[in-house]
Design a protein around this motif. Structure first.
Motif, PDB file in Angstrom:
ATOM      1  N   GLN A  55      11.507  32.086  56.911  1.00  0.00           N
ATOM      2  CA  GLN A  55      11.461  30.248  55.755  1.00  0.00           C
ATOM      3  C   GLN A  55      10.715  30.237  56.633  1.00  0.00           C
ATOM      4  N   PRO A  56      10.593  28.820  55.707  1.00  0.00           N
ATOM      5  CA  PRO A  56      10.059  28.742  53.938  1.00  0.00           C
ATOM      6  C   PRO A  56       9.993  30.204  53.539  1.00  0.00           C
ATOM      7  N   VAL A  57      10.970  30.332  52.193  1.00  0.00           N
ATOM      8  CA  VAL A  57      10.126  31.635  51.522  1.00  0.00           C
ATOM      9  C   VAL A  57      10.456  31.093  50.026  1.00  0.00           C
ATOM     10  N   GLY A  89      13.832  23.592  48.578  1.00  0.00           N
ATOM     11  CA  GLY A  89      13.046  22.905  49.363  1.00  0.00           C
ATOM     12  C   GLY A  89      11.951  22.242  48.718  1.00  0.00           C
ATOM     13  N   ALA A  90      10.591  22.505  49.072  1.00  0.00           N
ATOM     14  CA  ALA A  90       9.410  21.864  48.543  1.00  0.00           C
ATOM     15  C   ALA A  90       8.965  22.896  47.614  1.00  0.00           C
ATOM     16  N   THR A 101       9.134  27.398  44.592  1.00  0.00           N
ATOM     17  CA  THR A 101       9.886  26.773  44.692  1.00  0.00           C
ATOM     18  C   THR A 101      10.358  27.505  46.374  1.00  0.00           C
ATOM     19  N   MET A 102       9.932  26.676  47.553  1.00  0.00           N
ATOM     20  CA  MET A 102      10.860  27.355  49.187  1.00  0.00           C
ATOM     21  C   MET A 102      12.019  27.966  48.714  1.00  0.00           C
ATOM     22  N   ASN A 106      20.203  26.596  54.667  1.00  0.00           N
ATOM     23  CA  ASN A 106      21.055  25.053  54.787  1.00  0.00           C
ATOM     24  C   ASN A 106      21.122  24.880  56.499  1.00  0.00           C
ATOM     25  N   ASP A 107      20.146  23.830  56.649  1.00  0.00           N
ATOM     26  CA  ASP A 107      20.610  23.429  58.161  1.00  0.00           C
ATOM     27  C   ASP A 107      21.745  22.464  58.298  1.00  0.00           C
TER      28      ASP A 107
END
Ligand SMILES: [Zn+2]
Length: 433
Positions: A55-57, A89-90, A101-102, A106-107
């Motif tokens: 991640q991010p992937v 994410g971004a 989309t990366m 889930n933090d």
């Protein structure tokens, strides 16, 4: 037969002989056909692992990394997002200018972890990547009801403090063996909580799913989920504390045996005339190789200079105190000798040690290693290493116990033996704890 490299430190090539076995004996009583559902469960777990580690992937990257079709990746990712494991994410522009989309885990999804020791319990909040958001100690007493009331109270406060997070459940590590079906303590000689149902108390007190496992298994799971066992399929972890706990990784899977008691090397008697053990036998390995054994040895050698804890004894030994050095050397020697038994039984590639003695490993590790390697039947000895901070590993392992039970493949292959896991609720993303 395939080639086997015997060069120390080199990986042993064993894939060729495996390829020669064209047919495997199938146990028809428990065989499970490779249904499309099973294949999907395996692929889902693999994709989640790629996201955790890379991640991010992007979805394109996941398709390239896993070899799965883009449409399969999209369907799995949708499901993981829906279940709350993964979030988008971004948006990043790739080499050909197409936006991707990366994806990350889930933090906001966290677990409560509990590590129960004979004199204290540690409670913590751990996220999916094994990061600690909080951890604190609770002093426990012999009475489990009083202790559990304090633990639950502290856990409630932790939940309040992290009320912006979603709590997935509670992972518990205990210094003993747990019945896989009932999740009750089967054997815990150093914890005097006989017949106390930890799982029921926690579920009632906090209304969260609870999973319990042995502390050594928790440490090994922590290494598996968050760490450094990449590529290692056969390993043993020995947790050296008040007692000796052992966890076995065999063929890449945690091995618990028929009744969940596999790996109780600590309670193999190596001297029938030795000191009485909490399990009712004399001269168990842990009566010579545990931290408690080192403390007892020191008290015999220096009855007039009391030490209160193993940390204090190790500090004395490091500072050159002769009795301290002698006591810990005796412990290290006994530890190494017992590892011969472990090696003969399981032939691991790697043996990991956790516990207080690892804080002085540069001095006492070579003693353990020399004793272990003293009588090798054949071939190279296993690699011996420390497994980092056992205190934290038991906690992050507690979180990993819970994650492992959510693994679809684990669930489908252990369904008949393991306690029934609760499904991840789709509404969980919105249900803040
Ligand atoms: Zn014993």
């Amino acid at each position: 037969m395939g080639k086997r490299s015997t060069t120390p430190g080199r990986t042993i090539e064993a894939s060729a002989p495996e390829r020669l076995y064209g047919v495997r004996r199938i146990d028809l009583a428990s065989a499970q056909l490779a249904s499309s559902e099973l294949a999907r469960d395996i692929n889902r777990d693999i994709v989640l692992e790629f996201i955790r580690f890379r991640q991010p992937v992007s979805r394109v990257d996941l398709s390239r990394l896993s070899g799965l079709q883009p449409s399969t990746i999209s369907a799995i990712v949708e499901e993981l997002i829906e279940e709350g494991w993964v979030r988008e994410g971004a948006v990043v522009r790739g080499a050909r200018g197409r936006p991707s989309t990366m994806l990350s885990v889930n933090d906001d999804l966290v677990t409560l972890a509990l590590d129960v020791r004979p004199d204290q319990a540690i409670v913590a909040v751990v996220d999916l990547s094994g990061r600690f958001l909080s951890h604190e100690a609770v002093v426990t007493v012999a009475d489990p009801v009083t202790s559990m009331t304090k633990i639950i109270e502290r856990m409630r406060r932790l939940r309040l403090r992290h009320s912006d997070k979603t709590f997935e459940g509670i992972g518990v590590s205990v210094p003993g063996r747990v019945d896989r079906m009932t999740q009750r303590l089967l054997l815990a000689p150093n914890l005097k909580w006989h017949n106390f149902d930890i799982k029921a108390a926690l579920e009632k007190g906090l209304d969260l799913q609870v999973e319990i496992d042995n502390d050594a298994n928790a440490c090994l799971l922590s290494e598996l989920w968050y760490g450094r066992l990449e590529g290692v399929k056969d390993a043993v972890l020995v947790a050296v504390s008040e007692g000796l706990g052992t966890a076995i990784l065999a063929g890449g899977q945690l091995h618990s045996g028929f009744n969940g008691l596999a790996g109780e090397f600590g309670h193999i008697s190596i001297d029938p005339t030795g000191p009485m053990c909490g399990c009712g036998q004399r001269g168990c390995w842990e009566m010579f190789a545990s931290s408690r054994a080192a403390l007892q040895a020191y008290r015999k050698l220096a009855p007039k200079s009391p030490v209160r804890s193993i940390e204090e004894l190790l500090r004395l030994a490091e500072e050159g105190d002769p009795a301290g050095g002698k006591a810990v050397t005796a412990q290290a020697t006994a530890l190494g000798r017992g590892l011969r038994l472990v090696t003969a039984a399981l032939s691991p590639e790697l043996i990991l040690i956790t516990g207080e003695i690892t804080s002085c490993w540069s001095r006492f590790g070579p003693i353990v290693q020399k004793e272990m390697e003293n009588v090798m039947l054949a071939g190279p000895p296993p690699r011996l290493a420390t497994a980092g901070d056992g205190y934290l590993a038991r906690l992050s392992g507690g979180a990993a116990i819970l994650l492992q039970r959510h693994s679809r493949y684990h669930r489908s292959t252990h369904a008949s033996r393991a306690a029934k896991p609760v499904r991840v609720k789709k509404a969980r993303r919105r249900r803040k704890s």
